[in-house]
Scaffold this active site. Structure first.
Site, PDB file in Angstrom:
ATOM      1  N   THR A 136      40.224  59.001  26.161  1.00 19.24           N
ATOM      2  CA  THR A 136      39.393  59.450  25.033  1.00 19.24           C
ATOM      3  C   THR A 136      38.097  60.080  25.535  1.00 19.24           C
ATOM      4  OG1 THR A 136      40.286  57.659  23.698  1.00 19.24           O
ATOM      5  CG2 THR A 136      38.246  58.652  22.911  1.00 19.24           C
ATOM      6  N   HIS A 183      38.788  63.548  26.508  1.00 24.40           N
ATOM      7  CA  HIS A 183      38.867  64.447  25.348  1.00 24.40           C
ATOM      8  C   HIS A 183      37.461  64.846  24.890  1.00 24.40           C
ATOM      9  CE1 HIS A 183      43.162  64.087  24.738  1.00 24.40           C
ATOM     10  NE2 HIS A 183      43.089  62.777  24.757  1.00 24.40           N
TER      11      HIS A 183
END
Ligand code: NAD
Ligand code: ZN
Length: 342
Positions: A40, A43
């Protein structure tokens, strides 16, 4: 204090000085010692479509951590300065239908640290006391710092799977898939097949207890050989890759269970008639960690020594080397990557 910040709506992070967070009456301030770096964070770093749709810079990133309590709010009763803790990073409302029926992990009002509010790649983080989880004295901060992804694996492996004696296929041996292999083994699965395209990660899966760890092209043969041709009782889908998801439906036995953690990056076709309905399977979508059943399981498995996640940690960096940490994850060669904050 020092913090790793997503400063603008563009790729990259900036390490900079920011004010120490102020806490509310029901919060605690935690001095961060170790923090886990996760897909994450990559990202958010790369500012992909998901991140740009969700996140509002500027904020401190990071959601996996452990440390010591430095200050407690006036309403906090069961957390004390100096306590060694980690925390559930999903902050839920406690008042909605889901929260009030014991399903806070799918609370629609969830705010995630390091995504929707300031996170843990910093010297200090403010957390609601209700999210704090105490660590046993013998649990190192770096293991405390990866309770979040381990919890994802515990939730996937153990929720309604009844693993003792079962055959299991784990598709995808990223850090969470590798944890899941170790957890399934510790929980008494009789035979674990793990699949990944990356030989380094297959090695780790073997070290954590997979009987066969194979390229996806060999997974069907391994599963058929281990199950008299039947297919596995349980698939833990830990990749989010459409080919692996189809393979999960194919290699689960009739009446079996597919636990889906991996997140496909785009919508995908599923032939529900043949892949799901006529196989009579149960599909369970995994979100985060159950609050707080999953956390109790983590603590008990660590306490008993049944499960040791240490081999999964392959890289450690100071916050200053954030670019190296992100690169290590992107290389596909890493297991779990850790920031040694203080
Ligand atoms: P990761 O990207 O490190 O691991 C995925 C692995 O799948 C990689 O090792 C990759 O080589 C492998 N893979 C690629 N193609 C494959 C195939 N055909 N068959 C088998 N394996 C294949 O990710 P991670 O950090 O371990 O997380 C696993 C997944 O879980 C990701 O999709 C992530 O987004 C998701 N996730 C979901 C939740 C949740 O709450 N549902 C929480 C955290 C992470
Ligand atoms: Zn809620």
């Amino acid at each position: 204090m020092k913090a790793l910040v997503k400063e603008s709506r563009a790729p990259g992070f900036v390490l900079k000085e920011v004010p120490v967070p102020t806490i509310r009456a029901d919060e605690v301030l935690i001095k961060v010692r170790r923090a886990g770096v996760c897909g994450t964070d990559v990202h958010i770093h790369d500012w992909d479509a998901w991140a740009s749709g969700r996140c509002k810079p500027s904020f401190t990133v990071g959601h996996e951590f452990a440390g010591e309590v430095a200050e407690v709010g006036s309403l906090v009763t069961d957390v004390t300065i100096g306590d060694r803790v980690t925390a559930e990073g999903h902050i839920v409302c406690g008042r909605c239908h889901l929260c009030r029926t014991g399903n806070g992990h799918v609370c629609p009002n969830t705010k995630i640290i390091g995504v929707d509010r300031d996170g843990c790649f910093a010297e200090f983080i403010a957390m609601p006391a209700s999210n704090v989880w105490h660590l046993d004295d013998n649990i190192p901060f770096e293991i405390g710092g990866i309770h979040d992804p381990m919890g994802n694996a515990f939730h996937t492996a153990l929720h309604d799977t009844n693993l003792p004696g079962k055959t299991v296929l784990v598709t995808g041996c990223g850090p969470i898939g590798i944890f899941a292999v170790g957890i399934a083994k510790a929980a008494g699965a009789s035979h674990i097949v793990a699949s990944d395209v990356n030989p380094k990660r297959l090695e780790l899966a073997r070290a954590m207890g997979a009987k066969s760890a194979v390229h996806p092209s060999e997974a069907e043969a391994a599963v058929r050989a281990a199950t008299d041709g039947l297919g596995v009782d349980v698939v833990l889908e830990m990749s989010g890759v459409p080919a692996a998801i189809h393979q999960a439906f194919k290699l689960v036995r009739v009446g079996g269970r597919v636990q889906m953690l991996g997140i496909p990056s785009n919508p995908m076709d599923v032939d529900f008639a043949t892949e799901v309905i006529f196989k009579g399977i149960t599909v369970y979508g995994v979100v985060g960690r159950r609050m707080y059943d999953t956390w109790i399981q983590i603590t008990q498995f660590l306490r008993s020594g049944q499960f040791d996640p240490t081999p999964v940690i392959t890289h450690r960096f100071p916050l200053e080397q954030h670019a190296e940490a992100i690169a290590a994850i992107k290389s596909g060669e890493a297991g779990k990557v850790i920031f040694e904050v203080a």
